[in-house]
Design a protein around this motif. Sequence first.
Motif, mmCIF file in Angstrom:
data_model
loop_
_atom_site.group_PDB
_atom_site.id
_atom_site.type_symbol
_atom_site.label_atom_id
_atom_site.label_comp_id
_atom_site.label_asym_id
_atom_site.label_seq_id
_atom_site.Cartn_x
_atom_site.Cartn_y
_atom_site.Cartn_z
ATOM 1 N N ALA A 36 0.843 -1.190 0.000
ATOM 2 C CA ALA A 36 0.000 0.000 0.000
ATOM 3 C C ALA A 36 0.881 1.244 0.000
ATOM 4 O O ALA A 36 2.049 1.172 0.416
ATOM 5 N N PRO A 37 0.347 2.372 -0.429
ATOM 6 C CA PRO A 37 1.151 3.604 -0.466
ATOM 7 C C PRO A 37 1.742 3.920 0.907
ATOM 8 O O PRO A 37 1.026 3.927 1.915
ATOM 9 N N GLY A 38 3.049 4.155 0.931
ATOM 10 C CA GLY A 38 3.720 4.525 2.166
ATOM 11 C C GLY A 38 3.968 3.380 3.128
ATOM 12 O O GLY A 38 4.426 3.606 4.249
ATOM 13 N N LYS A 39 3.659 2.152 2.695
ATOM 14 C CA LYS A 39 3.845 1.009 3.578
ATOM 15 C C LYS A 39 4.789 -0.008 2.951
ATOM 16 O O LYS A 39 5.050 0.009 1.755
ATOM 17 N N GLN A 40 5.278 -0.917 3.791
ATOM 18 C CA GLN A 40 6.158 -1.971 3.304
ATOM 19 C C GLN A 40 5.341 -3.073 2.626
ATOM 20 O O GLN A 40 4.159 -3.268 2.929
ATOM 21 N N ARG A 41 6.003 -3.787 1.736
ATOM 22 C CA ARG A 41 5.362 -4.927 1.100
ATOM 23 C C ARG A 41 5.098 -6.001 2.154
ATOM 24 O O ARG A 41 5.951 -6.286 2.994
ATOM 25 N N GLU A 42 3.911 -6.608 2.081
ATOM 26 C CA GLU A 42 3.556 -7.618 3.070
ATOM 27 C C GLU A 42 2.981 -8.852 2.405
ATOM 28 O O GLU A 42 2.389 -8.775 1.322
ATOM 29 N N LEU A 43 3.134 -9.974 3.073
ATOM 30 C CA LEU A 43 2.581 -11.224 2.583
ATOM 31 C C LEU A 43 1.060 -11.196 2.709
ATOM 32 O O LEU A 43 0.521 -10.800 3.745
ATOM 33 N N VAL A 44 0.386 -11.627 1.648
ATOM 34 C CA VAL A 44 -1.065 -11.774 1.685
ATOM 35 C C VAL A 44 -1.427 -13.250 1.846
ATOM 36 O O VAL A 44 -2.164 -13.630 2.750
ATOM 37 N N ALA A 45 -0.906 -14.072 0.945
ATOM 38 C CA ALA A 45 -1.225 -15.496 0.985
ATOM 39 C C ALA A 45 -0.158 -16.262 0.222
ATOM 40 O O ALA A 45 0.429 -15.736 -0.731
ATOM 41 N N VAL A 46 0.083 -17.498 0.638
ATOM 42 C CA VAL A 46 1.061 -18.337 -0.026
ATOM 43 C C VAL A 46 0.528 -19.755 -0.103
ATOM 44 O O VAL A 46 -0.215 -20.197 0.791
ATOM 45 N N ILE A 47 0.880 -20.464 -1.155
ATOM 46 C CA ILE A 47 0.486 -21.847 -1.324
ATOM 47 C C ILE A 47 1.698 -22.641 -1.781
ATOM 48 O O ILE A 47 2.444 -22.203 -2.657
ATOM 49 N N VAL A 48 1.900 -23.799 -1.153
ATOM 50 C CA VAL A 48 3.047 -24.634 -1.459
ATOM 51 C C VAL A 48 2.566 -25.928 -2.093
ATOM 52 O O VAL A 48 1.784 -26.659 -1.486
ATOM 53 N N SER A 49 3.017 -26.165 -3.308
ATOM 54 C CA SER A 49 2.697 -27.398 -4.024
ATOM 55 C C SER A 49 1.201 -27.674 -4.087
ATOM 56 O O SER A 49 0.782 -28.826 -4.176
ATOM 57 N N GLY A 50 0.427 -26.604 -4.017
ATOM 58 C CA GLY A 50 -1.015 -26.747 -4.151
ATOM 59 C C GLY A 50 -1.715 -27.348 -2.960
ATOM 60 O O GLY A 50 -2.905 -27.641 -3.016
ATOM 61 N N VAL A 51 -1.016 -27.490 -1.849
ATOM 62 C CA VAL A 51 -1.603 -28.150 -0.695
ATOM 63 C C VAL A 51 -1.617 -27.244 0.529
ATOM 64 O O VAL A 51 -2.660 -26.931 1.082
ATOM 65 N N SER A 52 -0.463 -26.837 0.966
ATOM 66 C CA SER A 52 -0.352 -26.047 2.184
ATOM 67 C C SER A 52 -0.541 -24.571 1.878
ATOM 68 O O SER A 52 0.055 -24.036 0.944
ATOM 69 N N THR A 53 -1.391 -23.905 2.663
ATOM 70 C CA THR A 53 -1.634 -22.482 2.476
ATOM 71 C C THR A 53 -1.391 -21.708 3.765
ATOM 72 O O THR A 53 -1.475 -22.264 4.866
ATOM 73 N N ASN A 54 -1.100 -20.423 3.595
ATOM 74 C CA ASN A 54 -0.914 -19.547 4.740
ATOM 75 C C ASN A 54 -1.430 -18.168 4.351
ATOM 76 O O ASN A 54 -1.197 -17.715 3.233
#
Length: 121
Positions: free
Chosen positions: A40-58
């Motif tokens: 976002a403007p004026g903010k650091q990049r942040e993780l939204v979502a991640v998926i590993v090998s189509g199975v594990s999500t965060n």
Amino acid sequence: QVQLVESGGGLVQPGGSLRLSCAASGSIFSINRMGWYRQAPGKQRELVAVIVSGVSTNYADSVKGRFTISRDNAKNTVSLQMNSLKPEDTAVYYCNADIWTVHGVSWMEYWGKGTLVTVSS
């Protein structure tokens, strides 16, 4: 070479939905983790979502229950379904992936150029 290309950003009203997509192309041997980050403007990049090998999500706590990440391993694509969008979700969303290229010797991290999501009435 490898490219990550995002699509699907735009302007949406609060409470609305958007679906982001990212396609990885090039000399790809294997893809491990795929994910979405935002800045976002004026903010650091942040993780939204991640998926590993189509199975594990965060997911980031701020998007849990509203966003869903999915992946098509056959097409080397990752998508982010965003529901119940809030003004604070406004940001540039970046696709990210750990990729082993055909002639590579290790996993390398790649980024897309980003797609703008604006949540406003």
